[in-house]
Design a protein around this motif. Structure first.
Motif, PDB file in Angstrom:
ATOM      1  N   ARG A  89     -10.893  -5.463   8.858  1.00  0.00           N
ATOM      2  CA  ARG A  89     -11.008  -4.123   8.286  1.00  0.00           C
ATOM      3  C   ARG A  89     -11.786  -3.162   9.174  1.00  0.00           C
ATOM      4  O   ARG A  89     -11.703  -1.947   9.002  1.00  0.00           O
ATOM      5  CB  ARG A  89     -11.699  -4.191   6.917  1.00  0.00           C
ATOM      6  CG  ARG A  89     -11.019  -5.094   5.920  1.00  0.00           C
ATOM      7  CD  ARG A  89     -11.706  -4.960   4.570  1.00  0.00           C
ATOM      8  NE  ARG A  89     -11.429  -6.092   3.700  1.00  0.00           N
ATOM      9  CZ  ARG A  89     -11.922  -6.233   2.487  1.00  0.00           C
ATOM     10  NH1 ARG A  89     -12.717  -5.313   1.983  1.00  0.00           N
ATOM     11  NH2 ARG A  89     -11.635  -7.303   1.753  1.00  0.00           N
ATOM     12  N   ASN A  91     -14.500  -0.804  10.277  1.00  0.00           N
ATOM     13  CA  ASN A  91     -15.420   0.027   9.487  1.00  0.00           C
ATOM     14  C   ASN A  91     -14.761   0.592   8.234  1.00  0.00           C
ATOM     15  O   ASN A  91     -15.391   1.328   7.492  1.00  0.00           O
ATOM     16  CB  ASN A  91     -15.966   1.175  10.346  1.00  0.00           C
ATOM     17  CG  ASN A  91     -16.844   0.682  11.475  1.00  0.00           C
ATOM     18  OD1 ASN A  91     -17.582  -0.295  11.308  1.00  0.00           O
ATOM     19  ND2 ASN A  91     -16.777   1.334  12.626  1.00  0.00           N
ATOM     20  N   GLN A  92     -13.489   0.257   8.016  1.00  0.00           N
ATOM     21  CA  GLN A  92     -12.767   0.768   6.859  1.00  0.00           C
ATOM     22  C   GLN A  92     -12.662  -0.335   5.800  1.00  0.00           C
ATOM     23  O   GLN A  92     -11.803  -1.210   5.887  1.00  0.00           O
ATOM     24  CB  GLN A  92     -11.364   1.234   7.262  1.00  0.00           C
ATOM     25  CG  GLN A  92     -11.364   2.332   8.317  1.00  0.00           C
ATOM     26  CD  GLN A  92      -9.961   2.756   8.701  1.00  0.00           C
ATOM     27  OE1 GLN A  92      -9.027   2.663   7.902  1.00  0.00           O
ATOM     28  NE2 GLN A  92      -9.800   3.202   9.931  1.00  0.00           N
ATOM     29  N   VAL A  93     -13.551  -0.293   4.818  1.00  0.00           N
ATOM     30  CA  VAL A  93     -13.584  -1.371   3.830  1.00  0.00           C
ATOM     31  C   VAL A  93     -12.321  -1.400   2.980  1.00  0.00           C
ATOM     32  O   VAL A  93     -11.998  -2.418   2.374  1.00  0.00           O
ATOM     33  CB  VAL A  93     -14.829  -1.249   2.917  1.00  0.00           C
ATOM     34  CG1 VAL A  93     -16.091  -1.530   3.711  1.00  0.00           C
ATOM     35  CG2 VAL A  93     -14.894   0.134   2.272  1.00  0.00           C
ATOM     36  N   ASN A  94     -11.601  -0.277   2.924  1.00  0.00           N
ATOM     37  CA  ASN A  94     -10.361  -0.225   2.150  1.00  0.00           C
ATOM     38  C   ASN A  94      -9.135  -0.200   3.055  1.00  0.00           C
ATOM     39  O   ASN A  94      -8.093   0.346   2.683  1.00  0.00           O
ATOM     40  CB  ASN A  94     -10.363   1.004   1.228  1.00  0.00           C
ATOM     41  CG  ASN A  94     -11.401   0.899   0.127  1.00  0.00           C
ATOM     42  OD1 ASN A  94     -11.462  -0.110  -0.570  1.00  0.00           O
ATOM     43  ND2 ASN A  94     -12.229   1.917  -0.027  1.00  0.00           N
ATOM     44  N   ALA A  95      -9.260  -0.805   4.219  1.00  0.00           N
ATOM     45  CA  ALA A  95      -8.158  -0.823   5.181  1.00  0.00           C
ATOM     46  C   ALA A  95      -6.947  -1.545   4.602  1.00  0.00           C
ATOM     47  O   ALA A  95      -7.069  -2.443   3.767  1.00  0.00           O
ATOM     48  CB  ALA A  95      -8.605  -1.504   6.477  1.00  0.00           C
ATOM     49  N   THR A  96      -5.769  -1.152   5.065  1.00  0.00           N
ATOM     50  CA  THR A  96      -4.521  -1.739   4.586  1.00  0.00           C
ATOM     51  C   THR A  96      -3.694  -2.278   5.735  1.00  0.00           C
ATOM     52  O   THR A  96      -3.910  -1.930   6.909  1.00  0.00           O
ATOM     53  CB  THR A  96      -3.689  -0.698   3.806  1.00  0.00           C
ATOM     54  OG1 THR A  96      -3.407   0.420   4.669  1.00  0.00           O
ATOM     55  CG2 THR A  96      -4.451  -0.207   2.582  1.00  0.00           C
ATOM     56  N   LYS A 102      -3.787  -3.961   0.532  1.00  0.00           N
ATOM     57  CA  LYS A 102      -5.238  -4.008   0.743  1.00  0.00           C
ATOM     58  C   LYS A 102      -5.572  -5.325   1.439  1.00  0.00           C
ATOM     59  O   LYS A 102      -5.218  -6.404   0.969  1.00  0.00           O
ATOM     60  CB  LYS A 102      -5.949  -3.923  -0.609  1.00  0.00           C
ATOM     61  CG  LYS A 102      -7.460  -4.119  -0.544  1.00  0.00           C
ATOM     62  CD  LYS A 102      -8.163  -2.932   0.069  1.00  0.00           C
ATOM     63  CE  LYS A 102      -9.677  -3.168   0.118  1.00  0.00           C
ATOM     64  NZ  LYS A 102     -10.298  -3.222  -1.211  1.00  0.00           N
ATOM     65  N   ARG A 106     -12.232 -10.329   5.461  1.00  0.00           N
ATOM     66  CA  ARG A 106     -13.356  -9.474   5.829  1.00  0.00           C
ATOM     67  C   ARG A 106     -14.372 -10.195   6.690  1.00  0.00           C
ATOM     68  O   ARG A 106     -14.982  -9.602   7.569  1.00  0.00           O
ATOM     69  CB  ARG A 106     -14.028  -8.947   4.559  1.00  0.00           C
ATOM     70  CG  ARG A 106     -15.142  -7.953   4.819  1.00  0.00           C
ATOM     71  CD  ARG A 106     -15.594  -7.281   3.543  1.00  0.00           C
ATOM     72  NE  ARG A 106     -16.592  -6.247   3.804  1.00  0.00           N
ATOM     73  CZ  ARG A 106     -17.110  -5.461   2.872  1.00  0.00           C
ATOM     74  NH1 ARG A 106     -16.700  -5.577   1.618  1.00  0.00           N
ATOM     75  NH2 ARG A 106     -18.014  -4.543   3.179  1.00  0.00           N
ATOM     76  N   SER A 323     -15.573  -3.280  -1.870  1.00  0.00           N
ATOM     77  CA  SER A 323     -15.431  -2.028  -1.126  1.00  0.00           C
ATOM     78  C   SER A 323     -16.759  -1.421  -0.698  1.00  0.00           C
ATOM     79  O   SER A 323     -16.790  -0.310  -0.176  1.00  0.00           O
ATOM     80  CB  SER A 323     -14.661  -0.998  -1.975  1.00  0.00           C
ATOM     81  OG  SER A 323     -13.358  -1.466  -2.259  1.00  0.00           O
TER      82      SER A 323
END
Length: 394
Positions: A89, A91-96, A102, A106, A323
């Motif tokens: 992910r 730095n984008q905790v909600n990366a897709t 989703k 992690r 998140s």
């Protein structure tokens, strides 16, 4: 040289593999669930799990997890898959993913999960992008063989051979996917017959996504059985009066709420007989995967109907738990770090909800018992009315 200009080198000891693999994933369900998660993140649509139902202690026995995901180029394999602790992910905790899923991964540790039940992991992958094909083996015995003094060796500087490598070939792109074979199994007994059902309790994605199918020994993963044999089911069984002031709406038998601006869903029920041990309590899912095994929000007292807990089952879908910038979920994804301030209000909500619903359980049980008694009395009165006056007296 000025002391402020000195540098040190951080090394990773080979024994970290024991701590990240063999120690954390000692059950087939936990180990294989991590590999399924990798397939999800690779945008696979089909995952096939195959394992022997008997004689699993035989030297030739193996467990196979095959997916039709995007596979890996050799560069991805080297720089990402074999990078311990690599966070997909970023730095984008909600990366897709490219398909918009989703991302589950992690921590970058799931690659070692297979070492919890096997000492040899064989990885074969064909990249959908480059058509590269390779086979690589990670042998725990090989790692340990280099640890002559028992202190571990710095495997960050050790090179390991690739069994097979075939360079880019566009014609192979359509055969993309990854196959993991767990060999030299360390299991002492056959995999339990309830393995498929146990696996279904680890995820909620296969029930909600038509483009992700899991099969186990050629059979579809069964439906989750958490809400079988239910007597009281909330929020569906709230009366209109009980729902007043709760500020919830109901979608597909789940209540939808917000907590500190974070939306989540919950469904909590009481079974007709004491719940199965593995289901008893409330499970929490984040990013489609179990984040907290069934528990009672660490509630130890102040419950009007303590006996009700034996019948309680439930699920909460709380993606927000996964998140936060700081990871709230334990490495083995079976517990949330409830000591963190970020989830303190969630803990308090859960405790209050359990108290509320066990109180309703007690009231409903009392009412049901009263109705049974009244029904018996009414039937006795009807029989009594049919008797002659002299017979009633006697």
């Amino acid at each position: 040289m000025n002391n402020n200009q000195k540098t040190v080198k951080l090394k990773f000891n080979s024994k970290i593999i024991d701590q990240l693999g063999t120690d954390m994933y000692q059950h087939p369900v936990a180990a294989i669930a991590e590999l399924i998660s990798n397939a999800w993140d690779a945008d696979a649509e089909n995952v096939e799990i195959t394992y022997p139902t008997e004689n699993i202690t035989e030297p030739s026995a193996e467990i196979i997890i095959k997916d039709d995901g995007l596979g890996m180029s050799f560069e991805d394999f080297q720089d990402k898959y074999l990078n311990v602790g690599y966070n997909r992910r970023g730095n984008q905790v909600n990366a897709t993913t490219p398909k918009g899923r989703k991302i589950m991964g992690r921590k970058g540790l799931g690659k070692f999960a297979g070492f919890g039940i096997a000492s040899l992991i064989e990885i074969e992958s064909i990249s959908a992008v480059t058509g590269e094909h390779f086979i690589f083996k990670m042998d725990l015995e090989e790692f340990q063989a280099h640890d002559e003094d028992g202190t571990g060796f710095d495997f960050t500087e050790k090179e390991w051979p690739v069994e097979i490598y075939e360079s880019s070939n566009p014609q192979k792109c359509s055969s993309h996917g990854t196959t993991i074979k767990l060999k030299k199994l360390t299991l002492s007994q056959n995999i339990r017959t309830d393995f498929p059902q146990s696996m279904s309790r680890r995820f909620i994605l296969h029930n909600q996504n038509d483009n992700f199918q899991i099969t186990i020994n050629s059979k579809p993963l069964p439906e989750d059985d958490t809400f079988n044999l239910i007597r009281y089911d909330f929020p569906s069984d709230y009366t209109a009066e009980e729902k007043e002031g709760l500020n919830i709406k109901i979608e597909d038998s789940y209540a939808v709420e917000e907590l500190d601006g974070h939306p989540f869903k919950w469904r909590i029920a009481f079974t007709t007989t004491p719940a199965k041990k593995e289901l008893n309590g409330i499970s929490i899912f984040a990013s489609n995967k179990i984040a907290q095994n069934p528990f009672f929000f660490n509630l130890t007292g102040n419950i009007s109907a303590q006996h009700a807990l034996a019948y309680l089952v439930g699920q909460i879908r709380a993606d927000f738990v996964d998140s936060f910038p700081k990871d709230m979920i334990g490495p083995e994804r079976q517990r949330i770090n409830w000591s963190r301030q970020e989830v303190n209000s969630f803990m308090l909500w859960g405790q209050a909800k359990i108290r509320e619903l066990t109180d309703l359980w007690k009231k409903r049980r009392t009412k049901a018992k009263q109705e049974i008694i009244e029904n018996k009395i009414n039937k006795f009165g009807e029989r009594l009315d049919q008797l002659q006056p002299t017979e009633r007296v006697s």
